[in-house]
Design an enzyme around this catalytic site. Structure first.
Site, PDB file in Angstrom:
ATOM      1  CB  THR A 126       5.001  49.126   6.411  1.00  0.00           C
ATOM      2  OG1 THR A 126       4.208  49.501   5.282  1.00  0.00           O
ATOM      3  CG2 THR A 126       4.236  48.141   7.267  1.00  0.00           C
ATOM      4  NE  ARG A 151      -1.778  47.031  -2.300  1.00  0.00           N
ATOM      5  CZ  ARG A 151      -0.808  47.066  -1.384  1.00  0.00           C
ATOM      6  NH1 ARG A 151      -0.957  47.758  -0.280  1.00  0.00           N
ATOM      7  NH2 ARG A 151       0.311  46.399  -1.568  1.00  0.00           N
ATOM      8  CB  VAL A 152      -6.328  45.024   1.474  1.00  0.00           C
ATOM      9  CG1 VAL A 152      -5.725  44.498   2.753  1.00  0.00           C
ATOM     10  CG2 VAL A 152      -7.596  45.819   1.762  1.00  0.00           C
ATOM     11  N   GLY A 153      -3.009  45.527   1.290  1.00  0.00           N
ATOM     12  CA  GLY A 153      -1.702  44.875   1.195  1.00  0.00           C
ATOM     13  C   GLY A 153      -1.571  43.734   2.187  1.00  0.00           C
ATOM     14  CG  ASP A 154       2.412  42.909   3.428  1.00  0.00           C
ATOM     15  OD1 ASP A 154       2.172  44.058   2.983  1.00  0.00           O
ATOM     16  OD2 ASP A 154       3.420  42.650   4.087  1.00  0.00           O
ATOM     17  N   GLY A 177       3.494  44.375  -0.714  1.00  0.00           N
ATOM     18  CA  GLY A 177       2.551  43.502  -0.034  1.00  0.00           C
ATOM     19  C   GLY A 177       2.065  42.321  -0.846  1.00  0.00           C
TER      20      GLY A 177
HETATM   21  C1  SD4 Z   1       1.805  47.270   1.624  1.00  0.00           C
HETATM   22  N1  SD4 Z   1       3.584  46.288   2.898  1.00  0.00           N
HETATM   23  O1  SD4 Z   1       0.786  47.933   1.686  1.00  0.00           O
HETATM   24  C2  SD4 Z   1       2.862  47.507   2.661  1.00  0.00           C
HETATM   25  C3  SD4 Z   1       3.679  48.672   2.225  1.00  0.00           C
HETATM   26  C4  SD4 Z   1       5.074  48.699   2.678  1.00  0.00           C
HETATM   27  O2  SD4 Z   1       7.195  49.375   2.348  1.00  0.00           O
HETATM   28  O3  SD4 Z   1       5.510  48.022   3.568  1.00  0.00           O
HETATM   29  N2  SD4 Z   1       5.910  49.449   2.039  1.00  0.00           N
HETATM   30  O4  SD4 Z   1       2.007  46.458   0.735  1.00  0.00           O
END
Ligand code: SD4
Length: 318
Positions: free
Chosen positions: A177, A205-208, A231
């Site tokens: 990321t 799915r949605v991450g941070d 996330g």
């Molecule tokens: C997520 N933070 O989708 C992102 C993925 C990520 O290292 O950073 N991976 O959760």
């Protein structure tokens, strides 16, 4: 003296991103907002595991992208689970500038992107992503893989250590990321974050990363923070907002990142042994810092015409 302009990105893969941002920042009126967007676009243009359309798909084989951007006036925009668009960061900027909203998701985000003139790209996995996906399908284990685990599952080790670039033994850079935060010559802060998210996540799915206050936060009076990693765990503590608030209370960028990482680990120290989170932050003095749960999270800093430097973040676990 205040160190500015300055740009800081997650990972050593942030070095070329910083180089693109730096070209904007070194212009007399170069804006941090334009710099972070240009940087994010540059990595969205490359084929890598974790950012842009060449990234790893979800468990259904679809590449769904998350991105957000925030300027020096609390303006922010984000797209979540966006498919078929090469530059989610620029769509996020358009959400910020051309809509009354902050977040657009899925089909609605795609519709807005197309109406805004972005081109719909074909549904095709990159060769790397297809290979990794086919491998994953054999077991189809729904177990989010991140950073350290990702490297192990490739059967490769990364070279690590202070200042050592984070490369697989075969020389492939370990991308992830991309979070980028910058302060321009005028002293204004902005940030951008772009990702294809966790590989093999559930569809939708949605991450941070596209969530303001989790994957990215900017307060022009105080500082900016972004990060990378699991996330779900970042969202739980509103990680980057927490970091900016800690800096507001006088903590250095590194101390603030450490507090956020500790907050995550404290929730479940045993579980934290199995996932990675790393944060980076800058403040209004142009001081920067980082912290991660596990050793191996590095970050790139550029504040002169010298190509920038990669640093290894300190971590809770060795
Ligand atoms: C997520 N933070 O989708 C992102 C993925 C990520 O290292 O950073 N991976 O959760």
């Amino acid at each position: 003296a205040v160190t500015k302009p300055i740009v800081v990105s997650t990972w050593d893969s942030g070095l070329p991103v910083n180089a693109v941002a730096w070209k904007v920042l070194k212009q007399p009126n170069g804006r941090a907002l334009d710099a972070v967007e240009a940087g994010a676009r540059s990595i969205e243009d490359t084929i890598n595991c974790c950012v842009g359309l060449g990234g790893n798909p979800d468990r259904e084989g679809k590449v769904t992208l998350d991105a957000c951007i925030m300027d020096d006036k609390f303006n922010c925009g984000s797209v979540m689970a966006l498919q078929h668009i090469k530059h989610p960061i620029s769509v996020a900027r358009k959400v910020m500038e051309n809509t009354p909203h902050v977040q657009l998701v899925g089909d609605g985000a795609l519709q807005f992107a197309l109406e805004s003139g972005f081109q719909k790209e074909p549904d095709k996995l990159s060769a790397d992503a297809e290979k990794t996906y086919k491998e994953w399908l054999k077991k189809s284990e729904y177990k989010p893989v991140i950073n350290i685990e990702q490297q192990q599952s490739k059967g490769q080790k990364t070279k690590s250590g202070p200042f050592a670039p984070n490369f697989f033994d075969d020389g492939t850079p370990n991308h992830d990321t991309m979070g980028t935060i910058a302060m321009d010559a005028a002293g204004n802060l902005s940030g951008a974050c772009t990702t294809s998210g966790m590989a093999f996540k559930m569809h939708g799915r949605v991450g941070d990363s596209p969530i303001i206050g989790s994957g990215l936060y900017v307060d022009n009076e105080v500082g900016a923070a972004t990060g990378s990693g699991q996330g779900e765990e970042v969202i739980r503590v509103a990680g980057t907002h927490l970091i900016v608030e800690m800096m507001r209370m006088g903590k250095s960028p590194e101390e603030a990142c450490k507090i956020a990482v500790e907050r995550i680990v404290k929730i479940n120290p045993t579980k934290a042994k199995d996932f990675q989170v790393g944060f980076i932050a800058i403040n209004k003095q142009g001081e920067y810092g980082a912290y991660s749960i596990h050793h191996g999270f590095n970050y790139s800093v550029t504040h002169a015409d010298d190509g920038g430097k990669v640093f290894m973040a300190k971590s809770i676990f060795p």
